[in-house]
Design a protein around this motif. Structure first.
Motif, PDB file in Angstrom:
ATOM      1  N   ILE A  40       0.831  -1.207   0.000  1.00  0.00           N
ATOM      2  CA  ILE A  40       0.000   0.000   0.000  1.00  0.00           C
ATOM      3  C   ILE A  40       0.868   1.260   0.000  1.00  0.00           C
ATOM      4  CG2 ILE A  40      -1.850   1.232   1.182  1.00  0.00           C
ATOM      5  CD1 ILE A  40      -2.611  -1.446  -0.133  1.00  0.00           C
ATOM      6  N   ALA A  41       2.017   1.200   0.686  1.00  0.00           N
ATOM      7  CA  ALA A  41       2.906   2.375   0.686  1.00  0.00           C
ATOM      8  C   ALA A  41       3.423   2.646  -0.721  1.00  0.00           C
ATOM      9  CB  ALA A  41       4.062   2.149   1.652  1.00  0.00           C
ATOM     10  N   VAL A  42       3.855   1.594  -1.413  1.00  0.00           N
ATOM     11  CA  VAL A  42       4.358   1.774  -2.778  1.00  0.00           C
ATOM     12  C   VAL A  42       3.252   2.271  -3.694  1.00  0.00           C
ATOM     13  CG1 VAL A  42       5.265   0.578  -4.804  1.00  0.00           C
ATOM     14  CG2 VAL A  42       6.231   0.121  -2.554  1.00  0.00           C
ATOM     15  N   LEU A  43       2.060   1.658  -3.596  1.00  0.00           N
ATOM     16  CA  LEU A  43       0.948   2.079  -4.450  1.00  0.00           C
ATOM     17  C   LEU A  43       0.534   3.516  -4.152  1.00  0.00           C
ATOM     18  CD1 LEU A  43      -1.325  -1.118  -4.510  1.00  0.00           C
ATOM     19  CD2 LEU A  43       0.268  -0.314  -6.251  1.00  0.00           C
ATOM     20  N   THR A  44       0.553   3.895  -2.879  1.00  0.00           N
ATOM     21  CA  THR A  44       0.198   5.266  -2.511  1.00  0.00           C
ATOM     22  C   THR A  44       1.209   6.260  -3.060  1.00  0.00           C
ATOM     23  OG1 THR A  44      -0.908   4.532  -0.475  1.00  0.00           O
ATOM     24  CG2 THR A  44      -0.206   6.829  -0.574  1.00  0.00           C
ATOM     25  N   VAL A  45       2.489   5.932  -2.938  1.00  0.00           N
ATOM     26  CA  VAL A  45       3.529   6.802  -3.478  1.00  0.00           C
ATOM     27  C   VAL A  45       3.417   6.897  -4.995  1.00  0.00           C
ATOM     28  CG1 VAL A  45       6.010   7.065  -3.800  1.00  0.00           C
ATOM     29  CG2 VAL A  45       5.124   6.451  -1.561  1.00  0.00           C
ATOM     30  N   VAL A  46       3.178   5.739  -5.651  1.00  0.00           N
ATOM     31  CA  VAL A  46       3.055   5.732  -7.115  1.00  0.00           C
ATOM     32  C   VAL A  46       1.856   6.557  -7.555  1.00  0.00           C
ATOM     33  CG1 VAL A  46       2.519   4.272  -9.103  1.00  0.00           C
ATOM     34  CG2 VAL A  46       4.272   3.566  -7.488  1.00  0.00           C
ATOM     35  N   ASP A  47       0.697   6.366  -6.886  1.00  0.00           N
ATOM     36  CA  ASP A  47      -0.501   7.129  -7.246  1.00  0.00           C
ATOM     37  C   ASP A  47      -0.281   8.624  -7.044  1.00  0.00           C
ATOM     38  OD1 ASP A  47      -1.738   4.781  -7.868  1.00  0.00           O
ATOM     39  OD2 ASP A  47      -2.942   4.665  -6.035  1.00  0.00           O
ATOM     40  N   SER A  48       0.313   8.988  -5.912  1.00  0.00           N
ATOM     41  CA  SER A  48       0.553  10.402  -5.630  1.00  0.00           C
ATOM     42  C   SER A  48       1.576  10.979  -6.595  1.00  0.00           C
ATOM     43  CB  SER A  48       1.036  10.579  -4.184  1.00  0.00           C
ATOM     44  OG  SER A  48       0.085  10.084  -3.259  1.00  0.00           O
ATOM     45  N   LEU A  49       2.610  10.187  -6.906  1.00  0.00           N
ATOM     46  CA  LEU A  49       3.634  10.644  -7.841  1.00  0.00           C
ATOM     47  C   LEU A  49       3.049  10.839  -9.233  1.00  0.00           C
ATOM     48  CD1 LEU A  49       6.655  11.273  -8.209  1.00  0.00           C
ATOM     49  CD2 LEU A  49       7.006   8.857  -8.735  1.00  0.00           C
ATOM     50  N   GLU A  50       2.224   9.880  -9.655  1.00  0.00           N
ATOM     51  CA  GLU A  50       1.609   9.991 -10.974  1.00  0.00           C
ATOM     52  C   GLU A  50       0.682  11.194 -11.049  1.00  0.00           C
ATOM     53  OE1 GLU A  50      -0.891   7.254 -14.196  1.00  0.00           O
ATOM     54  OE2 GLU A  50      -0.495   6.507 -12.170  1.00  0.00           O
ATOM     55  N   ALA A  51      -0.119  11.407  -9.975  1.00  0.00           N
ATOM     56  CA  ALA A  51      -1.021  12.559  -9.964  1.00  0.00           C
ATOM     57  C   ALA A  51      -0.252  13.865 -10.034  1.00  0.00           C
ATOM     58  CB  ALA A  51      -1.896  12.514  -8.701  1.00  0.00           C
ATOM     59  N   ASN A  52       0.877  13.937  -9.310  1.00  0.00           N
ATOM     60  CA  ASN A  52       1.671  15.165  -9.320  1.00  0.00           C
ATOM     61  C   ASN A  52       2.375  15.367 -10.650  1.00  0.00           C
ATOM     62  OD1 ASN A  52       2.067  16.686  -6.478  1.00  0.00           O
ATOM     63  ND2 ASN A  52       1.576  14.544  -6.115  1.00  0.00           N
ATOM     64  N   VAL A  53       2.838  14.269 -11.263  1.00  0.00           N
ATOM     65  CA  VAL A  53       3.476  14.393 -12.570  1.00  0.00           C
ATOM     66  C   VAL A  53       2.467  14.864 -13.606  1.00  0.00           C
ATOM     67  CG1 VAL A  53       4.529  13.087 -14.452  1.00  0.00           C
ATOM     68  CG2 VAL A  53       5.320  12.754 -12.119  1.00  0.00           C
ATOM     69  N   ARG A  54       1.262  14.274 -13.566  1.00  0.00           N
ATOM     70  CA  ARG A  54       0.219  14.696 -14.512  1.00  0.00           C
ATOM     71  C   ARG A  54      -0.167  16.152 -14.277  1.00  0.00           C
ATOM     72  NH1 ARG A  54      -1.924  10.622 -17.528  1.00  0.00           N
ATOM     73  NH2 ARG A  54      -1.504   8.486 -16.842  1.00  0.00           N
ATOM     74  N   GLN A  55      -0.192  16.553 -12.989  1.00  0.00           N
ATOM     75  CA  GLN A  55      -0.498  17.950 -12.697  1.00  0.00           C
ATOM     76  C   GLN A  55       0.626  18.853 -13.203  1.00  0.00           C
ATOM     77  OE1 GLN A  55      -0.925  18.815  -8.536  1.00  0.00           O
ATOM     78  NE2 GLN A  55      -1.599  20.910  -8.876  1.00  0.00           N
ATOM     79  N   SER A  56       1.875  18.377 -13.076  1.00  0.00           N
ATOM     80  CA  SER A  56       3.004  19.154 -13.576  1.00  0.00           C
ATOM     81  C   SER A  56       2.956  19.307 -15.088  1.00  0.00           C
ATOM     82  CB  SER A  56       4.326  18.479 -13.168  1.00  0.00           C
ATOM     83  OG  SER A  56       4.453  18.417 -11.770  1.00  0.00           O
TER      84      SER A  56
END
Length: 420
Positions: A40-56
């Motif tokens: 769950i930690a990896v998936l949470t980091v990946v989801d948050s990272l992907e959301a931030n990259v898409r926002q960027s």
């Protein structure tokens, strides 16, 4: 009703067994807790990272096709690279032609050009590293420009190429920290501009992509008075033509085909000649990002999976020990009329309880991590990841407990009673 009552009894027996061996229960939870935490930690980091990259990457817009000299992705690896540099740059004339000839497949056609690394000054205050962007009036229909204070350009200001500007939040606060920047003046490249609007603050991005916070948007005509536009794509500032598609045009295929035909006609390309322009879409970048994070997510599953396997074996071992310790009690229960499924559920529920508690503890640890303040990449624990973690815990509990539960359910009552 009898089945429900027996099921609830199985829950009660399982809960009592867990409380009776509290230390063993806690030690058994550790493997599952670590496994669920890792996944769950990896998936949470990946989801948050992907959301931030898409926002960027939100600066490229949504449902927009860009007419440019170079493609964003190179689908033809054998294509000679030097041919890209021989292509002509998009021009204002081509923008006007597209604006005039495109059908109702589009919601707006705009042209813009930008340069980075500019210094803006107002009195003794200055801000370096700003982007100056010259845009046509239709730019607001193509790209999102959320103005928090003030207004956008009028058509008259665009036609007259007046020295007015819509600036980012960082520019406004840096040049005028003690009050509103509206109506105030600043200098860029020796030219004085008046601020008519301030864009809503975006904040930090995980990627170093263009941000509205340090963008200074001015009329396209005012931009061309300062910078020379490129004609060959090698010298001067190369403009970009952007066309906003309609929602009903899935994949923007109709708009892309129409734009391709019109551009070939505008550039007088013969049927056998290849395109000397690129039609870029944000989907090209988002697809690449999606593939990248799919691989990262898979790696997270593999890492967490090993921890879950270790935790599952630990739970299974504890359940075998539990069956061995309670063999006499199982024999007594069976002699009093307990059915096989009652015994099976009793141990199966115990294994599921262990894994659920371990999974909940792992998810709780991930939630604690999300509370740590992060400016560049805030972590968010989604309901989907919580549900996924609990579901994986239940599955591991069933797999770890099914064999010990079946062995307990199939014990001979006479032999079981004599075991102690």
């Amino acid at each position: 009703m009898k089945t429900i009552r027996l099921t609830l009894e199985s829950f009660r027996f399982a809960w009592q067994a867990l409380k009776a061996n509290l230390l063993r229960t806690i030690l058994s939870l550790l493997g599952v807790t670590v496994g669920i935490f890792a996944i769950i930690a990896v998936l949470t980091v990946v989801d948050s990272l992907e959301a931030n990259v898409r926002q960027s990457m939100s600066f490229v817009g949504d449902k927009v096709i860009y007419v440019m000299k170079m493609p964003w992705t190179f689908d033809q690896p054998d294509y000679p690279w030097w041919r890209y540099f021989q292509r002509p740059a998009p021009t204002v004339r081509e923008f006007r032609e597209l604006q005039r000839m495109l059908s109702d497949n589009q919601k707006g056609v705009a042209v813009y050009a930008a340069t980075g690394g500019n210094t803006l000054r107002a009195g003794s205050n200055s801000l370096e590293g700003c982007a100056l962007m010259g845009v046509s009036f239709e730019y607001r229909n193509v790209s999102e420009l959320p103005i928090e204070e003030g207004r956008y350009f009028t058509q008259q200001e665009m036609d007259a190429a007046r020295n007015v500007a819509v600036v980012g939040a960082d520019i406004a606060t840096s040049l005028y920290p003690n009050g509103s920047a509206l109506g105030k003046e600043f200098k860029a490249k020796g030219t004085t501009f008046t601020i008519i609007g301030v864009v809503k603050k975006e904040g930090k991005k995980i990627l170093d992509t263009p941000s509205n916070d340090t963008n200074c948007v001015i009329p396209f005509g005012a931009f061309t008075k300062i910078f020379a536009l490129s004609t060959n794509g090698l010298t001067g500032v190369t403009p970009t033509i952007a066309v906003k598609g309609r929602d009903e045009d899935v994949g923007l295929l109709d708009l892309e085909y129409e734009m391709k035909g019109l551009l070939r006609n505008i550039r007088s390309l013969k049927p056998r000649e290849e395109d000397n322009f690129a039609l870029n879409r944000p989907e090209m970048l988002t697809n690449m990002v999606g593939k990248l994070f799919s691989v990262i997510g898979l790696a997270g599953w593999v890492i967490g999976g090993f921890a879950m396997v270790v935790g599952g074996f630990g739970i299974a071992n504890i359940m075998f020990v539990s069956v061995k310790e309670r063999t006499n009690i199982i024999g007594i229960q069976k002699s009093l009329g307990a059915k096989n499924y009652f015994i099976l559920f009793q141990f199966l529920f115990e294994a599921v309880f262990l894994c659920l508690l371990g999974g909940a503890a792992g998810i709780f640890l991930v939630w604690l991590i999300t509370l740590i303040p992060q400016d560049a990449m805030p972590l968010t624990l989604s309901a989907w990841n919580i549900t996924l973690g609990l579901t994986v815990s239940v599955v591991i509990g069933v797999l770890a407990g099914i064999i010990p539960a079946v062995l307990a359910a199939n014990l001979d009552p006479v032999i079981a009673i004599r075991s102690k």
